[in-house]
Every structure is written in C-alpha cells, then in structure tokens.
Design a protein around this motif. Structure first.
Motif, PDB file in Angstrom:
ATOM      1  N   ALA A   1       2.966  -8.329  52.627  1.00  0.00           N
ATOM      2  CA  ALA A   1       2.285  -8.910  51.472  1.00  0.00           C
ATOM      3  C   ALA A   1       2.842 -10.258  51.036  1.00  0.00           C
ATOM      4  CB  ALA A   1       2.365  -7.931  50.309  1.00  0.00           C
ATOM      5  N   THR A   2       3.745 -10.796  51.789  1.00  0.00           N
ATOM      6  CA  THR A   2       4.471 -11.975  51.333  1.00  0.00           C
ATOM      7  C   THR A   2       3.567 -13.144  50.941  1.00  0.00           C
ATOM      8  OG1 THR A   2       6.194 -11.310  52.797  1.00  0.00           O
ATOM      9  CG2 THR A   2       6.374 -13.507  51.901  1.00  0.00           C
ATOM     10  N   GLU A   3       2.622 -13.469  51.821  1.00  0.00           N
ATOM     11  CA  GLU A   3       1.797 -14.646  51.548  1.00  0.00           C
ATOM     12  C   GLU A   3       0.967 -14.495  50.286  1.00  0.00           C
ATOM     13  OE1 GLU A   3      -0.560 -15.845  54.891  1.00  0.00           O
ATOM     14  OE2 GLU A   3       1.229 -15.747  56.171  1.00  0.00           O
ATOM     15  N   GLU A   4       0.355 -13.312  50.155  1.00  0.00           N
ATOM     16  CA  GLU A   4      -0.485 -13.091  48.987  1.00  0.00           C
ATOM     17  C   GLU A   4       0.373 -13.131  47.717  1.00  0.00           C
ATOM     18  OE1 GLU A   4      -2.071  -9.212  48.483  1.00  0.00           O
ATOM     19  OE2 GLU A   4      -3.044  -9.828  46.612  1.00  0.00           O
ATOM     20  N   LEU A   5       1.543 -12.533  47.792  1.00  0.00           N
ATOM     21  CA  LEU A   5       2.407 -12.503  46.610  1.00  0.00           C
ATOM     22  C   LEU A   5       2.897 -13.891  46.243  1.00  0.00           C
ATOM     23  CD1 LEU A   5       4.464  -9.292  47.280  1.00  0.00           C
ATOM     24  CD2 LEU A   5       2.703  -9.651  45.563  1.00  0.00           C
ATOM     25  N   ALA A   6       3.253 -14.667  47.233  1.00  0.00           N
ATOM     26  CA  ALA A   6       3.747 -16.016  46.961  1.00  0.00           C
ATOM     27  C   ALA A   6       2.656 -16.842  46.281  1.00  0.00           C
ATOM     28  CB  ALA A   6       4.185 -16.677  48.253  1.00  0.00           C
ATOM     29  N   ARG A   7       1.414 -16.607  46.684  1.00  0.00           N
ATOM     30  CA  ARG A   7       0.287 -17.345  46.105  1.00  0.00           C
ATOM     31  C   ARG A   7       0.012 -16.872  44.677  1.00  0.00           C
ATOM     32  NH1 ARG A   7      -4.771 -15.915  45.976  1.00  0.00           N
ATOM     33  NH2 ARG A   7      -4.566 -14.275  47.536  1.00  0.00           N
TER      34      ARG A   7
ATOM     35  N   PRO B   1       3.914 -17.065  42.038  1.00  0.00           N
ATOM     36  CA  PRO B   1       4.900 -18.042  42.532  1.00  0.00           C
ATOM     37  C   PRO B   1       6.218 -18.012  41.755  1.00  0.00           C
ATOM     38  CG  PRO B   1       3.049 -19.138  41.443  1.00  0.00           C
ATOM     39  CD  PRO B   1       2.674 -17.705  41.567  1.00  0.00           C
ATOM     40  N   GLN B   2       6.171 -17.623  40.480  1.00  0.00           N
ATOM     41  CA  GLN B   2       7.406 -17.637  39.676  1.00  0.00           C
ATOM     42  C   GLN B   2       8.202 -16.341  39.816  1.00  0.00           C
ATOM     43  OE1 GLN B   2       8.058 -20.516  38.231  1.00  0.00           O
ATOM     44  NE2 GLN B   2       6.065 -21.166  39.006  1.00  0.00           N
ATOM     45  N   GLU B   3       7.674 -15.374  40.540  1.00  0.00           N
ATOM     46  CA  GLU B   3       8.296 -14.054  40.467  1.00  0.00           C
ATOM     47  C   GLU B   3       8.876 -13.576  41.783  1.00  0.00           C
ATOM     48  OE1 GLU B   3       6.958 -11.352  37.378  1.00  0.00           O
ATOM     49  OE2 GLU B   3       4.959 -12.084  37.878  1.00  0.00           O
ATOM     50  N   GLN B   4       9.209 -14.502  42.657  1.00  0.00           N
ATOM     51  CA  GLN B   4       9.769 -14.104  43.951  1.00  0.00           C
ATOM     52  C   GLN B   4      11.078 -13.338  43.786  1.00  0.00           C
ATOM     53  OE1 GLN B   4       8.086 -14.422  47.000  1.00  0.00           O
ATOM     54  NE2 GLN B   4       6.582 -14.718  45.403  1.00  0.00           N
ATOM     55  N   TRP B   5      11.812 -13.658  42.724  1.00  0.00           N
ATOM     56  CA  TRP B   5      13.084 -12.952  42.498  1.00  0.00           C
ATOM     57  C   TRP B   5      12.851 -11.462  42.259  1.00  0.00           C
ATOM     58  CZ3 TRP B   5      14.014 -10.293  37.970  1.00  0.00           C
ATOM     59  CH2 TRP B   5      13.117 -10.522  36.915  1.00  0.00           C
TER      60      TRP B   5
ATOM     61  N   GLU C   1      -8.685  -9.598  41.666  1.00  0.00           N
ATOM     62  CA  GLU C   1      -7.271  -9.849  41.375  1.00  0.00           C
ATOM     63  C   GLU C   1      -6.335  -9.136  42.337  1.00  0.00           C
ATOM     64  OE1 GLU C   1      -6.645  -8.599  37.413  1.00  0.00           O
ATOM     65  OE2 GLU C   1      -6.870 -10.586  36.577  1.00  0.00           O
ATOM     66  N   GLY C   2      -6.760  -7.955  42.787  1.00  0.00           N
ATOM     67  CA  GLY C   2      -5.869  -7.157  43.625  1.00  0.00           C
ATOM     68  C   GLY C   2      -4.845  -6.448  42.774  1.00  0.00           C
ATOM     69  N   PRO C   3      -3.937  -5.696  43.412  1.00  0.00           N
ATOM     70  CA  PRO C   3      -2.972  -4.893  42.652  1.00  0.00           C
ATOM     71  C   PRO C   3      -1.953  -5.767  41.908  1.00  0.00           C
ATOM     72  CG  PRO C   3      -2.554  -4.776  45.020  1.00  0.00           C
ATOM     73  CD  PRO C   3      -3.821  -5.547  44.846  1.00  0.00           C
ATOM     74  N   SER C   4      -1.437  -5.201  40.832  1.00  0.00           N
ATOM     75  CA  SER C   4      -0.435  -5.928  40.049  1.00  0.00           C
ATOM     76  C   SER C   4       0.911  -5.915  40.765  1.00  0.00           C
ATOM     77  CB  SER C   4      -0.284  -5.278  38.678  1.00  0.00           C
ATOM     78  OG  SER C   4       0.369  -4.038  38.834  1.00  0.00           O
ATOM     79  N   MET C   5       1.835  -6.731  40.288  1.00  0.00           N
ATOM     80  CA  MET C   5       3.169  -6.800  40.873  1.00  0.00           C
ATOM     81  C   MET C   5       3.864  -5.436  40.848  1.00  0.00           C
ATOM     82  SD  MET C   5       5.269  -8.856  42.246  1.00  0.00           S
ATOM     83  CE  MET C   5       6.268 -10.288  41.979  1.00  0.00           C
TER      84      MET C   5
END
Ligand SMILES: [Fe+2]
Length: 227
Positions: free
Chosen positions: A130-136, A139-143, A219-223
C-alpha cells in the motif's frame, strides 16, 4: 482417494481469558472426534503460553502441524529467550519437536497415504502492498506507518517483535517467502494435492483493509483501518 479428515484452526491465543472457553471446547471436541491431521495457523500463545497450547493439543490423538504467528514471537526487552528470530527459528521448533509436532516454517509435511502435502509459513509483512497509495493520501503521516501507530495506540508488533541487528521486516519477509516457495516446489513435485497455510495473509485480497461506514468508495480505507 478418499477425502482426508482435517481440522484447521488458528489464533487460539492460549492464556487470554476471552479465548479460554472456546479453546477448551475445541480441544474437547477434537479429543472426541480426532481428525487425521490438525493444522494450526499461528498465534497459539505468547511466551510460555505457546508451550501450554501445545500441551493441550498433544491430548488429541492425531498428528499436528503448525506455523508460528506474530504473537508467538513477541519478546520483552532483555527477554531471557533472546530476540524474536531466535524464538521463531530455534525455540518454537524445539517446542514442537519435543511433542512430535511438525513446524511447517522449517519444512513441508508430505503425507503420501493421504495424497497430500502441507506447506506453511508465519509469513511477515514489509508494507509494500500500500505504500504508493498511502504516500499520496497521507503525505504527512509516513511516521505513523513506520511506527505502526493507530489513533489510539501502537501496534504491539512494533513493541514486542525484536529482530536482531541487520534484519528488518523486509528482509524477514523475503526470507520467509523464498523458503515457502522452495517448500511448495518440493510438495508439488511429490504430492497430488497441496494445502498452503500462512499466518499473515499471502495475498492482499485475503485480508486487506475493507472500506466501512467511515469511508467512501473513492476515499478508500482510513489510516487506522490500513494499519
Ligand atoms: Fe496474528
């Protein structure tokens, strides 16, 4: 060839109060009607509960094969048993061997009398689905991904899974996948039918986050769901 009588279960989480009644009833049922093989898909029990679970399964009159789960390799800081890799690769298989159980992470189980091969792995995760979708989208929540932080807490694997120096979630996942592929090759060349069991889902379709009320289709699933 007749259909083999198998029992397949997972996530017994021996030692947790909420699982006790179900676990005891499962063991009792299997004692009364033992299968030709009992397969367990990981998370038998954390720490000494792993052995307690094996002792209970040993009261069932059948062969047992299993894979480890993430809870089975949790260790505390300064744990006398060592790190999670030592537990996974040495201690859990030794516990299985003591009771004559088959630790699938170390090799396939070939059952020619049943025309069946069993392969399995704890399997692990490297966040690559899921990395690409999450990064898009975040963007502020990679940590949060790195630290496996939910809104209200942190995933315990980030706290209790301790790999030795030089090993990471990614390297462990590659190692386990390669080993599983080799076991599968052996089983397929020896057996008519093969069952493959993993603790962590081997394909995203088997267990990835599903949208629910909090999200819309676009939107897709939340974090939190993804984590
Ligand atoms: Fe688990």
């Amino acid at each position: 060839m007749s259909t083999p009588h198998l029992a397949i279960t997972a996530d017994l989480h021996w030692g947790l109060a909420k699982c006790e009644a179900g676990n005891l009833s499962l063991v009792k049922g299997l004692q009364q009607n033992p299968p030709q093989l009992l397969l367990v898909g990981g998370d038998l029990g954390a720490d000494s509960h792993f052995g307690d679970c094996l002792n209970a399964l040993a009261t069932i009159d059948c062969p047992v094969a299993l894979v480890a789960g993430n809870h089975d390799i949790w260790v505390r800081q300064e744990d006398l048993r060592g790190n999670s890799w030592t537990v996974y690769d040495s201690l859990l298989p030794a516990e299985c061997e003591k009771r004559g159980f088959h630790y699938l992470d170390h090799g396939p189980l070939l059952l020619p009398h049943l025309g069946l091969g069993i392969v399995g792995s704890m399997n692990w995760y490297d966040h690559s689905w899921a990395t690409e979708e999450l990064a898009r989208r975040f963007p502020q929540e990679q940590w949060r991904l790195e630290q496996m932080c939910f809104t209200r807490g942190r995933h315990n694997d980030r706290v209790y899974v301790r790999w030795p120096e030089g090993m990471s979630n990614s390297s462990i996942t590659s190692l386990m996948a390669a080993k599983l592929a080799e076991h599968l090759r052996v089983a397929l060349s020896n057996c008519e039918r093969v069952i493959l069991i993993t603790h962590h889902p081997a394909l995203p379709e088997l267990g990835f986050a599903r949208p629910d009320r909090e999200t819309t289709e676009t939107e897709g699933p939340s974090m939190d769901q993804i984590l």
